[in-house]
Design a protein around this motif. Structure first.
Motif, PDB file in Angstrom:
ATOM      1  N   SER A   1       0.849  -1.189   0.000  1.00  0.00           N
ATOM      2  CA  SER A   1       0.000   0.000   0.000  1.00  0.00           C
ATOM      3  C   SER A   1       0.884   1.239   0.000  1.00  0.00           C
ATOM      4  CB  SER A   1      -0.920  -0.002   1.226  1.00  0.00           C
ATOM      5  OG  SER A   1      -0.139   0.062   2.397  1.00  0.00           O
ATOM      6  N   GLY A   2       0.261   2.405   0.001  1.00  0.00           N
ATOM      7  CA  GLY A   2       0.998   3.659   0.028  1.00  0.00           C
ATOM      8  C   GLY A   2       1.287   4.169  -1.367  1.00  0.00           C
ATOM      9  N   ALA A   3       2.305   4.984  -1.475  1.00  0.00           N
ATOM     10  CA  ALA A   3       2.677   5.585  -2.753  1.00  0.00           C
ATOM     11  C   ALA A   3       3.986   4.976  -3.241  1.00  0.00           C
ATOM     12  CB  ALA A   3       2.832   7.087  -2.588  1.00  0.00           C
ATOM     13  N   LEU A   4       4.150   4.959  -4.564  1.00  0.00           N
ATOM     14  CA  LEU A   4       5.357   4.415  -5.179  1.00  0.00           C
ATOM     15  C   LEU A   4       5.779   5.330  -6.311  1.00  0.00           C
ATOM     16  CD1 LEU A   4       7.433   2.105  -5.649  1.00  0.00           C
ATOM     17  CD2 LEU A   4       5.726   1.036  -7.123  1.00  0.00           C
ATOM     18  N   ALA A   5       7.067   5.665  -6.354  1.00  0.00           N
ATOM     19  CA  ALA A   5       7.624   6.452  -7.451  1.00  0.00           C
ATOM     20  C   ALA A   5       8.472   5.527  -8.314  1.00  0.00           C
ATOM     21  CB  ALA A   5       8.483   7.591  -6.908  1.00  0.00           C
ATOM     22  N   VAL A   6       8.224   5.559  -9.630  1.00  0.00           N
ATOM     23  CA  VAL A   6       8.994   4.752 -10.579  1.00  0.00           C
ATOM     24  C   VAL A   6       9.484   5.649 -11.708  1.00  0.00           C
ATOM     25  CG1 VAL A   6       7.852   2.554 -10.074  1.00  0.00           C
ATOM     26  CG2 VAL A   6       6.897   4.051 -11.810  1.00  0.00           C
ATOM     27  N   GLY A   7      10.534   5.207 -12.390  1.00  0.00           N
ATOM     28  CA  GLY A   7      11.160   6.013 -13.416  1.00  0.00           C
ATOM     29  C   GLY A   7      10.640   5.761 -14.815  1.00  0.00           C
ATOM     30  N   VAL A   8      10.719   6.822 -15.634  1.00  0.00           N
ATOM     31  CA  VAL A   8      10.367   6.760 -17.049  1.00  0.00           C
ATOM     32  C   VAL A   8      11.494   7.441 -17.816  1.00  0.00           C
ATOM     33  CG1 VAL A   8       8.681   7.408 -18.815  1.00  0.00           C
ATOM     34  CG2 VAL A   8       7.913   6.867 -16.492  1.00  0.00           C
ATOM     35  N   LEU A   9      11.959   6.792 -18.871  1.00  0.00           N
ATOM     36  CA  LEU A   9      13.047   7.332 -19.676  1.00  0.00           C
ATOM     37  C   LEU A   9      12.503   8.208 -20.797  1.00  0.00           C
ATOM     38  CD1 LEU A   9      15.069   4.014 -19.916  1.00  0.00           C
ATOM     39  CD2 LEU A   9      15.518   5.944 -18.396  1.00  0.00           C
TER      40      LEU A   9
ATOM     41  N   LEU B   1      11.559  14.433  -4.918  1.00  0.00           N
ATOM     42  CA  LEU B   1      10.539  13.496  -4.423  1.00  0.00           C
ATOM     43  C   LEU B   1      10.195  13.779  -2.963  1.00  0.00           C
ATOM     44  CD1 LEU B   1      11.737  10.196  -6.113  1.00  0.00           C
ATOM     45  CD2 LEU B   1       9.695  11.529  -6.662  1.00  0.00           C
ATOM     46  N   ALA B   2      11.187  14.083  -2.141  1.00  0.00           N
ATOM     47  CA  ALA B   2      10.912  14.371  -0.726  1.00  0.00           C
ATOM     48  C   ALA B   2      10.010  15.593  -0.588  1.00  0.00           C
ATOM     49  CB  ALA B   2      12.215  14.587   0.027  1.00  0.00           C
ATOM     50  N   ARG B   3      10.300  16.635  -1.353  1.00  0.00           N
ATOM     51  CA  ARG B   3       9.461  17.838  -1.283  1.00  0.00           C
ATOM     52  C   ARG B   3       8.066  17.570  -1.841  1.00  0.00           C
ATOM     53  NH1 ARG B   3      14.422  19.675  -2.641  1.00  0.00           N
ATOM     54  NH2 ARG B   3      13.941  19.819  -4.846  1.00  0.00           N
ATOM     55  N   ARG B   4       7.980  16.779  -2.896  1.00  0.00           N
ATOM     56  CA  ARG B   4       6.683  16.488  -3.509  1.00  0.00           C
ATOM     57  C   ARG B   4       5.786  15.696  -2.559  1.00  0.00           C
ATOM     58  NH1 ARG B   4       5.006  17.370  -8.487  1.00  0.00           N
ATOM     59  NH2 ARG B   4       3.131  16.326  -9.120  1.00  0.00           N
ATOM     60  N   PHE B   5       6.369  14.745  -1.849  1.00  0.00           N
ATOM     61  CA  PHE B   5       5.585  13.900  -0.947  1.00  0.00           C
ATOM     62  C   PHE B   5       5.423  14.493   0.446  1.00  0.00           C
ATOM     63  CE2 PHE B   5       6.958  10.398  -3.852  1.00  0.00           C
ATOM     64  CZ  PHE B   5       5.693   9.996  -4.231  1.00  0.00           C
ATOM     65  N   ALA B   6       6.131  15.560   0.778  1.00  0.00           N
ATOM     66  CA  ALA B   6       6.119  16.110   2.138  1.00  0.00           C
ATOM     67  C   ALA B   6       4.726  16.511   2.604  1.00  0.00           C
ATOM     68  CB  ALA B   6       7.062  17.305   2.236  1.00  0.00           C
TER      69      ALA B   6
ATOM     70  N   ALA C   1       7.601   4.557  -1.253  1.00  0.00           N
ATOM     71  CA  ALA C   1       8.662   3.720  -1.813  1.00  0.00           C
ATOM     72  C   ALA C   1       9.124   4.344  -3.120  1.00  0.00           C
ATOM     73  CB  ALA C   1       8.147   2.306  -2.048  1.00  0.00           C
ATOM     74  N   VAL C   2      10.416   4.275  -3.382  1.00  0.00           N
ATOM     75  CA  VAL C   2      10.998   4.876  -4.576  1.00  0.00           C
ATOM     76  C   VAL C   2      11.818   3.818  -5.312  1.00  0.00           C
ATOM     77  CG1 VAL C   2      12.543   6.667  -5.437  1.00  0.00           C
ATOM     78  CG2 VAL C   2      11.129   7.111  -3.432  1.00  0.00           C
ATOM     79  N   ASP C   3      11.471   3.573  -6.567  1.00  0.00           N
ATOM     80  CA  ASP C   3      12.195   2.610  -7.394  1.00  0.00           C
ATOM     81  C   ASP C   3      12.521   3.283  -8.723  1.00  0.00           C
ATOM     82  OD1 ASP C   3      13.335   0.411  -8.543  1.00  0.00           O
ATOM     83  OD2 ASP C   3      11.613  -0.900  -8.295  1.00  0.00           O
TER      84      ASP C   3
END
Length: 179
Positions: free
Chosen positions: A13-21, A95-100, A109-111
């Motif tokens: 659960s929660g939020a997840l950040a993933v990358g896009v090229l 990401l820290a500022r965006r999710f703060a 979670a960050v991947d």
């Protein structure tokens, strides 16, 4: 905010950040998540014509079907050869500022690690380091801070194949951020 390191995977659960090229190409972890969510990430990219995966771009996908995540944040990484240590630090801070102040459970979670220039564990540690710098706030003299103004991000888990190596590198870097 506490930075932790864990093995790659989709959190329950929660939020997840993933990358896009660049060009909207999903990283391997984002591609696996896209399959799990029945193509929700690719549909979101197609529906946002200005999001092309360029460095610094961000696209949020709220509550994708097929997962229990509150949201997925697609983060533009640009070209893999552009992602150096400083770029990963900047990404962590962003990401820290965006999710703060976000509407999540307090844990993210960050991947996003996908680089040809930086070792994966080093890149994960740099994301954590940038996040710890980006989450810094000096609140000592604030006597009253309304609940909606307080930072809600308590934990950021950076996902890395070698979490132990990332943790060891982060430990060295964290002395600087704590100072």
């Amino acid at each position: 905010m506490k930075v932790t390191f864990a093995a790659p995977g989709v959190p329950a659960s929660g939020a997840l950040a993933v990358g896009v090229l660049t060009g909207g190409k999903l990283t391997p972890s984002a591609s696996r998540l896209d399959k799990k969510t029945h193509g929700a990430l690719r549909r979101a990219i197609r529906s946002a014509p200005r999001f092309g995966g360029e460095k610094g771009q961000v696209l949020e996908v709220p509550a994708p079907v097929g997962s229990r995540l509150s949201r997925v944040v697609l983060v533009g990484l640009g070209k893999p050869e552009e992602m150096d240590a400083l770029a990963y630090e900047a990404l962590g801070g962003t990401l820290a500022r965006r999710f703060a102040g976000g509407d999540h459970s307090g844990a993210v979670a960050v991947d996003v690690v996908n680089s040809t220039k930086v070792d994966a564990s080093e890149a994960a540690a740099r994301v954590g380091y940038g996040a710890s710098l980006g989450a810094y706030r000096f609140d000592q003299y604030r006597t009253k801070l309304e609940a909606d103004k307080q930072p809600s991000l308590k934990t950021m888990a950076v996902l890395a194949a070698d979490a132990d190596a990332a943790r060891a590198t982060f430990r060295r870097l964290s002395h600087v951020s704590e100072g």
